[in-house]
Design an enzyme around this catalytic site. Sequence first.
Site, PDB file in Angstrom:
ATOM      1  N   HIS A 329       0.818  -1.216   0.000  1.00 27.00           N
ATOM      2  CA  HIS A 329       0.000   0.000   0.000  1.00 27.00           C
ATOM      3  C   HIS A 329       0.855   1.272   0.000  1.00 27.00           C
ATOM      4  O   HIS A 329       0.360   2.359  -0.318  1.00 27.00           O
ATOM      5  CB  HIS A 329      -0.905  -0.005   1.244  1.00 27.00           C
ATOM      6  CG  HIS A 329      -2.116   0.839   1.137  1.00 27.00           C
ATOM      7  ND1 HIS A 329      -2.203   1.950   0.315  1.00 27.00           N
ATOM      8  CD2 HIS A 329      -3.311   0.765   1.750  1.00 27.00           C
ATOM      9  CE1 HIS A 329      -3.406   2.505   0.440  1.00 27.00           C
ATOM     10  NE2 HIS A 329      -4.085   1.808   1.307  1.00 27.00           N
ATOM     11  N   LYS A 408     -27.099   0.590  -7.090  1.00 22.82           N
ATOM     12  CA  LYS A 408     -27.034   2.044  -7.278  1.00 22.82           C
ATOM     13  C   LYS A 408     -28.310   2.604  -7.894  1.00 22.82           C
ATOM     14  O   LYS A 408     -28.776   3.692  -7.505  1.00 22.82           O
ATOM     15  CB  LYS A 408     -25.831   2.374  -8.166  1.00 22.82           C
ATOM     16  CG  LYS A 408     -25.637   3.864  -8.430  1.00 22.82           C
ATOM     17  CD  LYS A 408     -24.388   4.127  -9.252  1.00 22.82           C
ATOM     18  CE  LYS A 408     -24.523   3.597 -10.669  1.00 22.82           C
ATOM     19  NZ  LYS A 408     -23.378   3.971 -11.528  1.00 22.82           N
TER      20      LYS A 408
END
Length: 610
Positions: A329, A408
């Site tokens: 990361h 959505k």
Amino acid sequence: MSKQVSKSLPERTFQYQNSLPPLPVPSLESSLSLYLDAVRPFASEDEFKATEDIVRKFQEGVGKELHQKLLQRAKTKRNWLEEWWLDAAYLELRIPSQLNVNFGGPAPYLEHCWPPAEGTQLERASISTWHTLQYWDLIRTERLAPQKAGQSPLDMDQFRMLFCTCKVPGVNKDTIHNYFKTEREGPCPSHVVVMCRGRLFTFDALHNGQILTPPEILRYRCFVWVGGTHPRVLILPRDTGGSALGCRSRLQAREHLINIDPHNKVILETIQSSLFTVCLDDAKPFSTAENYTNMALEVMTGDPTVRWGDKSYNYIAFSDGTFGSNCDHSPYDAMVLVSMCWYVDQQLKATGGIWKGSSAVRPIARPEELIFTVDEKVRGDISRAKEQFLQSASDLQIVCYAFTDFGKAAIKQKKLHPDTFIQLAMQLAYHRLHKQPGSCYETAMTRKYYHGRTETMRSCTQEAVAWCEAMLDPTRDRKAMLLAFNKHNKLMAEAQEGRGFDRHLLGLYLIAREEGLPTPELFLDPLYPKSGGGGNFVLSSSLVGYTTVLGAVAPMVHHGYGFFYRIRDDRIVISMSAWKSCRETDAATLYNQFTRSLHEMLHLATTSQL
């Protein structure tokens, strides 16, 4: 005429870098006001009054001095946070990062052209690797379109870190080695490292300056597969070692490996500078479009002898023809990998996962095996490291499911923001399960600024807690829900504009540390970690996006949860993680409460005619 020609030229990947605005420094007054608002849900009246006093003293005293020094720093740096954030959030961490910091995720190819199938691993890996190399070439030749928020260009610097990048251990902090160069900047490494049953091989992805075709890559993979059928298991990935050895000992293990034979350093450099690693994994983590749990768990906790924990991109090819990734990361945020994986997914979908070009294979050399010279100490280090990693990994619980009742489209039909909808459903699920509010981190992107990465958006607001409490009451308060939505949307917008407060407070803390000053009382106040400060958020969450690509992370704290999700028109796909050794938490139970919350919220929005 010249103006018309210039307008028609395609935008170059990094062309807006020099024109991006510098990262702003919020006012001290606004940051402290936002901080007080954020800690309120976790404080009794007496605790909050004590914190108010601490904040007031900080604002009138040492905080004012530190803020002025921060403003001076911002005058000399286009991004005053960049180096600090990289060090404090990643490179100075002295914990094993492969499990605790890295992110990973399952590839979505099984949803269309590549369902799980035996005997497809090498061919599919060759085709998908070819598409990945095309993406590298887009960045290298600066043909990848710069991303934008509306008309505003976003910082693209993190895309330089996707390939040819590796973290290297140090005593007090690690360093990032990045070997990538654009075509205009000069030569760039073009080799790939393949890991197979504990052995390493490398080959050049270019032949006479051209990217190898999938049949040519497949030829290399077949060589590797034959060579890798006899496990050697003599590799020393940094973080499999780190799990057992601790950071100082991990560095010593690396130095010992180099001291045995100088060629070992050459091998390490080869791995570090490689475009990425391809990990041929014997696991068969059967998954479906509705249940990615096995794949999500395997990419995070699978065989450490076929992962290089410090590489910016480990591409994992499972033996059942499914795929995933595991990434350090430190050098970039998940949206970089999401962008590439979405590109590959769309290319595979468009071609049906089939190579339609030439099947001819040019004369190519065999891949080179990378063989370390080792002694009994190195063998012992590896054995202990592997054992410790697998023991730690066995404690991680992950569930990864698709909620398919709606997505959505239904949420937007109610004129509600899908991301906020999910964040509030998560808050309600946690509140119902644990009978208290949970400090929550949601990633806010600050890439509209030069080298911007992220800001913390604290989604456990007073308004969200009031709504959760109302939802647990027989009367459902429509106004409370709208207030919670509005507050969340406002804070997210402010955070994306660089007007959050967590990074600002971090800067003030680090100024004090660099100046050798005592830690300000604000950071020693019990409410600071209780509300999530200092990396203590109980809910660590992020919207991965509105594509087919999903990720997974470990919880930020032992009694917490990791919560990544992606949103599609007809579904919401969620990965939740928890530590099994914590009796208070359970990812599967939280998921069940979460889906219940989604249904309740849509019902409330429908019956209330929101």
